[in-house]
Design a protein around this motif. Structure first.
Motif, PDB file in Angstrom:
ATOM      1  N   ASP A  23       0.799  -1.219  -0.164  1.00 31.31           N
ATOM      2  CA  ASP A  23      -0.031   0.092  -0.045  1.00 31.31           C
ATOM      3  C   ASP A  23       0.738   1.182  -0.115  1.00 31.31           C
ATOM      4  O   ASP A  23       1.315   1.741   1.075  1.00 31.31           O
ATOM      5  CB  ASP A  23      -1.074   0.016   1.142  1.00 31.31           C
ATOM      6  N   TRP A  24       1.335   1.742  -1.252  1.00 29.74           N
ATOM      7  CA  TRP A  24       2.144   2.914  -1.274  1.00 29.74           C
ATOM      8  C   TRP A  24       1.367   4.056  -0.941  1.00 29.74           C
ATOM      9  O   TRP A  24       1.779   4.933  -0.157  1.00 29.74           O
ATOM     10  CB  TRP A  24       2.396   3.011  -2.838  1.00 29.74           C
ATOM     11  N   THR A  25       0.024   4.005  -0.992  1.00 30.77           N
ATOM     12  CA  THR A  25      -0.742   5.450  -0.977  1.00 30.77           C
ATOM     13  C   THR A  25      -0.812   5.500   0.795  1.00 30.77           C
ATOM     14  O   THR A  25      -0.611   6.985   1.070  1.00 30.77           O
ATOM     15  CB  THR A  25      -2.290   5.258  -1.398  1.00 30.77           C
ATOM     16  N   ARG A  85       0.908   8.950   2.275  1.00 34.31           N
ATOM     17  CA  ARG A  85       0.215   9.762   3.284  1.00 34.31           C
ATOM     18  C   ARG A  85       0.848  10.075   4.682  1.00 34.31           C
ATOM     19  O   ARG A  85       0.816  11.051   4.939  1.00 34.31           O
ATOM     20  CB  ARG A  85      -1.392   9.474   3.318  1.00 34.31           C
ATOM     21  N   PHE A  86       1.574   9.034   5.075  1.00 34.76           N
ATOM     22  CA  PHE A  86       2.069   9.093   6.448  1.00 34.76           C
ATOM     23  C   PHE A  86       3.425   9.882   6.423  1.00 34.76           C
ATOM     24  O   PHE A  86       3.562  10.671   7.023  1.00 34.76           O
ATOM     25  CB  PHE A  86       2.486   7.654   6.929  1.00 34.76           C
ATOM     26  N   PHE A  87       4.078   9.510   5.349  1.00 36.88           N
ATOM     27  CA  PHE A  87       5.154  10.415   5.139  1.00 36.88           C
ATOM     28  C   PHE A  87       5.029  12.040   4.838  1.00 36.88           C
ATOM     29  O   PHE A  87       5.781  12.846   5.376  1.00 36.88           O
ATOM     30  CB  PHE A  87       6.099   9.946   4.172  1.00 36.88           C
ATOM     31  N   VAL A 116       6.894  15.469  -0.092  1.00 35.73           N
ATOM     32  CA  VAL A 116       6.079  14.338  -0.682  1.00 35.73           C
ATOM     33  C   VAL A 116       5.128  15.024  -1.644  1.00 35.73           C
ATOM     34  O   VAL A 116       4.297  15.571  -1.155  1.00 35.73           O
ATOM     35  CB  VAL A 116       5.378  13.652   0.503  1.00 35.73           C
ATOM     36  N   THR A 117       5.084  14.471  -2.699  1.00 36.73           N
ATOM     37  CA  THR A 117       3.994  15.011  -3.495  1.00 36.73           C
ATOM     38  C   THR A 117       3.476  13.549  -4.263  1.00 36.73           C
ATOM     39  O   THR A 117       3.834  12.560  -3.853  1.00 36.73           O
ATOM     40  CB  THR A 117       4.446  15.630  -4.867  1.00 36.73           C
ATOM     41  N   PRO A 118       1.812  13.671  -4.878  1.00 34.90           N
ATOM     42  CA  PRO A 118       1.304  12.431  -5.298  1.00 34.90           C
ATOM     43  C   PRO A 118       2.304  11.386  -6.010  1.00 34.90           C
ATOM     44  O   PRO A 118       2.881  11.846  -7.062  1.00 34.90           O
ATOM     45  CB  PRO A 118       0.223  13.013  -6.229  1.00 34.90           C
ATOM     46  N   GLY A 119       2.652  10.238  -5.488  1.00 35.18           N
ATOM     47  CA  GLY A 119       3.617   9.480  -6.342  1.00 35.18           C
ATOM     48  C   GLY A 119       4.972   9.692  -6.172  1.00 35.18           C
ATOM     49  O   GLY A 119       5.677   8.716  -6.872  1.00 35.18           O
ATOM     50  N   ARG A 120       5.373  10.365  -5.128  1.00 35.36           N
ATOM     51  CA  ARG A 120       6.930  10.585  -5.103  1.00 35.36           C
ATOM     52  C   ARG A 120       7.266  11.126  -3.600  1.00 35.36           C
ATOM     53  O   ARG A 120       6.599  12.087  -3.219  1.00 35.36           O
ATOM     54  CB  ARG A 120       7.173  11.576  -6.042  1.00 35.36           C
ATOM     55  N   TYR A 121       8.350  10.326  -3.052  1.00 34.88           N
ATOM     56  CA  TYR A 121       8.830  10.778  -1.811  1.00 34.88           C
ATOM     57  C   TYR A 121      10.339  11.336  -2.122  1.00 34.88           C
ATOM     58  O   TYR A 121      10.911  10.640  -2.928  1.00 34.88           O
ATOM     59  CB  TYR A 121       8.961   9.907  -0.757  1.00 34.88           C
ATOM     60  N   ALA A 122      10.828  12.324  -1.741  1.00 34.93           N
ATOM     61  CA  ALA A 122      12.228  12.908  -1.837  1.00 34.93           C
ATOM     62  C   ALA A 122      12.742  13.371  -0.566  1.00 34.93           C
ATOM     63  O   ALA A 122      12.001  14.117   0.319  1.00 34.93           O
ATOM     64  CB  ALA A 122      12.186  13.848  -2.786  1.00 34.93           C
ATOM     65  N   GLY A 142       8.864   3.489   8.094  1.00 34.21           N
ATOM     66  CA  GLY A 142      10.278   3.480   9.036  1.00 34.21           C
ATOM     67  C   GLY A 142      10.885   4.726   8.766  1.00 34.21           C
ATOM     68  O   GLY A 142      10.178   5.746   8.619  1.00 34.21           O
ATOM     69  N   ALA A 143      12.146   4.674   8.999  1.00 35.63           N
ATOM     70  CA  ALA A 143      12.764   6.173   9.248  1.00 35.63           C
ATOM     71  C   ALA A 143      14.327   5.933   8.618  1.00 35.63           C
ATOM     72  O   ALA A 143      15.060   4.895   8.475  1.00 35.63           O
ATOM     73  CB  ALA A 143      13.260   6.210  10.680  1.00 35.63           C
ATOM     74  N   PHE A 144      14.493   7.001   7.570  1.00 35.82           N
ATOM     75  CA  PHE A 144      15.651   6.874   6.939  1.00 35.82           C
ATOM     76  C   PHE A 144      16.947   7.018   7.843  1.00 35.82           C
ATOM     77  O   PHE A 144      18.036   6.397   7.701  1.00 35.82           O
ATOM     78  CB  PHE A 144      15.623   8.047   6.152  1.00 35.82           C
TER      79      PHE A 144
END
Length: 307
Positions: free
Chosen positions: A24-26, A30-32, A43-49, A127-129
């Motif tokens: 469940d990526w979604t 949302r959490f991140f 965090v934008t739709p479909g992408r974490y940076a 998790g955490a980086f």
């Protein structure tokens, strides 16, 4: 399994990390997004940076879902060993190594958690980086809302974090700083700058000192009670914070922040919230997957409160 990294060790690498469905990526996105530190994470739709620092090199990374894999781009590292470290952190952050069938079977022994897993079968642990970063965020979040903690994190980053050069951040709008290091926060006037209780600022300073003295403080593995005990021995870190950090930063699948109000709300069937003791008693049936039960209960609570 990791896809083979680029053989040309330039400063821009693309890697595909396989995921075990269901995934469940979604929910993770949302959490991140809700917990992102301004300047460090976007965090934008479909992408974490996010930004990162490793072995003296500063860079950025992005993660996107792509079929049955996560597409990872890493900028700023010219060493395969360093990239492998970053990829290991990403695997932990996006919970790629858990066997969802084993976890689902474990939670399936209780009708309540079995129904939650059936409704959201792909939930994973956010998790955490970086363990220190996550623990600082947890302290900032004590006694305040997630939104307020995020604002405090943004002010902490702007005041004490290292700014990235335009070359270091590249084409990543919104990524401006590295999260402050333990060395940068050890003597920092955190409470004064952030206008928050002095005890909380001292807790972050104590955490910074502990990480300097024990660099593997957030190492995964080992016994849960030992991990929680080490954290609770630090000033300003109580049981909730210790379990929260253990579940997200230390891969402790049985960690359980029992006093959390969201967990209690999720178990309110109309007759009132359970007590902490009652919640702990109910959670015995969820061992050794109590952390994943908590993720499902938080998702249930959020779903009830979303119009």
């Amino acid at each position: 399994m990791l896809a083979p990294p680029s053989t040309a060790l330039d400063a821009d690498a693309h890697v595909a990390l396989a995921v075990r469905p269901p995934y469940d990526w979604t929910h993770l996105e949302r959490f991140f997004a809700d917990h992102a530190s301004p300047g460090v994470e976007v965090v934008t739709p479909g992408r974490y940076a996010r930004t990162f620092s490793l072995d003296g090199q500063h860079g950025t990374l992005s993660v996107m879902p792509e079929a049955d894999a996560l597409s990872v781009r890493i900028r700023g590292l010219d060493s395969k060993d360093a990239r492998d470290v970053v990829l290991t952190r990403i695997r932990a952050m996006f919970d790629l190594d858990i066997d969802p069938r084993t976890m689902s079977h474990g939670l399936g022994r209780d009708p309540l958690t079995a129904s939650l897993v059936a409704r959201r079968p792909g939930l994973r642990m956010p998790g955490a980086f970086d363990g220190f970063e996550l623990a600082v965020r947890a302290i900032l979040g004590q006694q305040v809302s997630v939104a307020a903690a995020t604002r405090l994190a943004g002010r902490l980053v702007a005041a004490f974090g290292t700014p990235l050069t335009p070359e270091e951040r590249g084409e990543e709008p919104g990524l401006t700083h590295l999260f402050p290091t333990p060395e940068q926060l050890l003597e920092a006037e955190i409470s004064r700058v952030l206008n928050m209780p002095r005890a909380r600022g001292r807790a972050i300073q104590g955490l910074a000192a502990a990480v300097r003295a024990t660099p593997d403080l957030f190492a995964p593995g080992g016994r849960l009670d030992n991990a929680v005990g080490r954290l609770m021995a630090l000033p300003g870190i109580g049981e909730w914070t210790a379990h929260y950090v253990a579940m997200r930063a230390m891969a402790q699948a049985d960690a359980f922040p029992a006093g959390d109000v969201g967990l209690m709300r999720a178990l309110d069937t109309g007759t009132g919230r359970p007590s902490r003791a009652a919640l702990l008693g109910r959670a015995e049936a969820w061992r050794p997957w109590r952390a994943y039960a908590a993720i499902h209960l938080w998702a249930e609570d959020a779903g009830r409160r979303t119009p």
